[in-house]
Design a protein around this motif. Structure first.
Motif, PDB file in Angstrom:
ATOM      1  N   CYS A  45       0.820  -1.220   0.000  1.00  0.00           N
ATOM      2  CA  CYS A  45       0.000   0.000   0.000  1.00  0.00           C
ATOM      3  C   CYS A  45       0.849   1.263   0.000  1.00  0.00           C
ATOM      4  CB  CYS A  45      -0.894   0.017   1.226  1.00  0.00           C
ATOM      5  SG  CYS A  45      -2.197  -1.193   1.182  1.00  0.00           S
ATOM      6  N   LYS A  72       3.248   4.358  -0.528  1.00  0.00           N
ATOM      7  CA  LYS A  72       3.767   5.013  -1.726  1.00  0.00           C
ATOM      8  C   LYS A  72       4.952   5.938  -1.415  1.00  0.00           C
ATOM      9  CE  LYS A  72      -0.540   4.879  -4.300  1.00  0.00           C
ATOM     10  NZ  LYS A  72      -1.800   5.615  -4.433  1.00  0.00           N
ATOM     11  N   CYS A  74       5.186   8.754   0.663  1.00  0.00           N
ATOM     12  CA  CYS A  74       4.911  10.204   0.607  1.00  0.00           C
ATOM     13  C   CYS A  74       5.542  10.953   1.776  1.00  0.00           C
ATOM     14  CB  CYS A  74       3.414  10.458   0.587  1.00  0.00           C
ATOM     15  SG  CYS A  74       2.558   9.935   2.083  1.00  0.00           S
ATOM     16  N   TYR A 103       5.599   0.281  -4.911  1.00  0.00           N
ATOM     17  CA  TYR A 103       5.440   1.440  -5.783  1.00  0.00           C
ATOM     18  C   TYR A 103       6.790   1.882  -6.362  1.00  0.00           C
ATOM     19  CZ  TYR A 103       3.101   5.798  -7.200  1.00  0.00           C
ATOM     20  OH  TYR A 103       2.557   6.838  -7.913  1.00  0.00           O
ATOM     21  N   ASP A 114      -2.851   6.060   2.150  1.00  0.00           N
ATOM     22  CA  ASP A 114      -3.037   4.752   1.534  1.00  0.00           C
ATOM     23  C   ASP A 114      -3.394   3.663   2.533  1.00  0.00           C
ATOM     24  OD1 ASP A 114      -2.197   5.386  -1.305  1.00  0.00           O
ATOM     25  OD2 ASP A 114      -0.565   6.204  -0.149  1.00  0.00           O
TER      26      ASP A 114
END
Lengths: 274, 74
Positions: free
Chosen positions: B10, B12, B14, B35, B60
């Protein structure tokens, strides 16, 4: 993966199509928390239009309609009249809600139909590459306003409050707890509920409007540029008001009116008049 | 000690969790998520206050904070 996320999200469609740091995921989780708090998973249905934010309900394990651009509200009104027992949520963006579907918003608000609209405002058209949206602040340089935007931004909350919506609130992604509470209140409120959420779009709005790409810096900025109104306080200039703006329970609801009329004329629901 | 897991599928990368945690439990690591970006790692788990901000602000839903058996008894 989070427990609640596992309960409400379709695993097979993960990862979500949102960019890293996008605020849509925060709104999604706040909505999930609100559903869990109310415990009404089976009574819910979601409708959305087109745009980044309209992808939020597409990951939910429930009835979802992903409809035409700007037309989420007419579809939702139809669904509500056909199934008055359902609680309907609409996820829509600032362009979808205020530009393409602007007229539908005004009319749904004036009817005071029992819907909960969550308008996710990221100040820009993110999915198509950073064009100016109706909510873009004045002077912002975007792909379609290279000399700075000339237009005054449209304030969705004031628009709905003026048109006759009965529950109006605005929060940002930096206030997830309050946002969750507002969504729960909006679902429970009988009448047109409109919740605007200011979200960060680190890719498009961050690049063009705010000049900072970090989602954390944008969230901190949203905290700085907003204020919560308290009775008798001086209104700070150039700041956006957040919190519950309008809550009115005196107006009659549209579905009730329609059903009452049908009952008066002795017409059963689902039966043609002829 | 809190049981903090970060889902590799899940996340990513960030970095919101790094700065939002009041006790700075999350740090940057060299581990890659699905990712393709660097994902955070949870260190110093004893300091966790269970405020739930990392769960709420993860876009996420990758972070899960659970109380261990010892914590529940307290």
């Amino acid at each position: 993966m989070n427990e609640l996320y596992e309960k409400y999200i379709k695993k097979e469609s993960l990862p979500t199509l949102f960019c890293p740091g996008c605020g849509n995921g925060i709104v999604q989780f706040a909505a999930i928390k609100a559903f869990e708090k109310l415990g009404i998973k089976d009574e819910l249905a979601c409708v959305s239009g087109i745009g980044c934010s309209s992808w939020i309900p597409c990951y939910f394990k429930m009835d979802v309609m992903h409809t035409m651009h700007g037309r989420a509200l007419p579809f939702a009104e139809g669904l509500k009249l056909a199934r008055p027992d359902k609680k309907i949520l609409i996820f829509t963006g600032d362009g979808d809600c205020l530009a393409i579907g602007g007229n539908h918003l005004i009319h749904a608000a004036s009817r005071n139909i029992d819907l909960t609209v969550i308008e996710i405002n990221n100040y820009i058209y993110g999915m198509t590459g950073g064009q100016k949206s109706p909510a873009t602040p004045e002077g912002a340089v975007t792909k379609t306003s290279p000399f700075g935007s000339y237009d005054e931004p449209i304030d969705g909350c004031s628009l709905v409050a003026a048109a006759g919506g009965t529950y109006v609130a605005r929060w940002t992604t930096a206030h997830p707890l309050q946002l969750e509470k507002a969504i729960a209140e909006g679902i429970e409120h009988k009448g047109f509920s409109f919740i605007e959420v200011l979200t960060q779009c680190p890719v498009q709005a961050g690049n063009n409007i705010f000049g900072e790409k970090s989602p954390v810096a944008m969230m901190a900025r949203y905290k700085e540029m907003t204020y919560i109104y308290k009775e008798g306080m001086e209104i700070p200039e150039g700041k956006v008001r957040i919190g519950r703006i309008k809550h009115d329970t005196s107006r009659k609801e549209y579905t009730d009116k329609v059903l009452q009329k049908l009952e008066e004329k002795n017409i059963k629901k689902g039966q043609s008049n002829g | 000690m809190a049981d903090i897991t970060i889902d590799k599928a899940c996340c990513k990368g960030c970095d919101i969790c790094l700065s939002i945690c009041p006790k700075k439990i999350f740090v940057r690591s060299k581990k890659r998520n699905d990712y393709g970006t660097n994902m955070p790692e949870a260190v110093n788990r004893d300091a966790c206050l269970f405020c739930g901000m990392c769960e709420r602000l993860c876009p996420d839903g990758a972070i899960s904070v659970r109380k261990t058996e010892e914590e529940k008894e307290k």
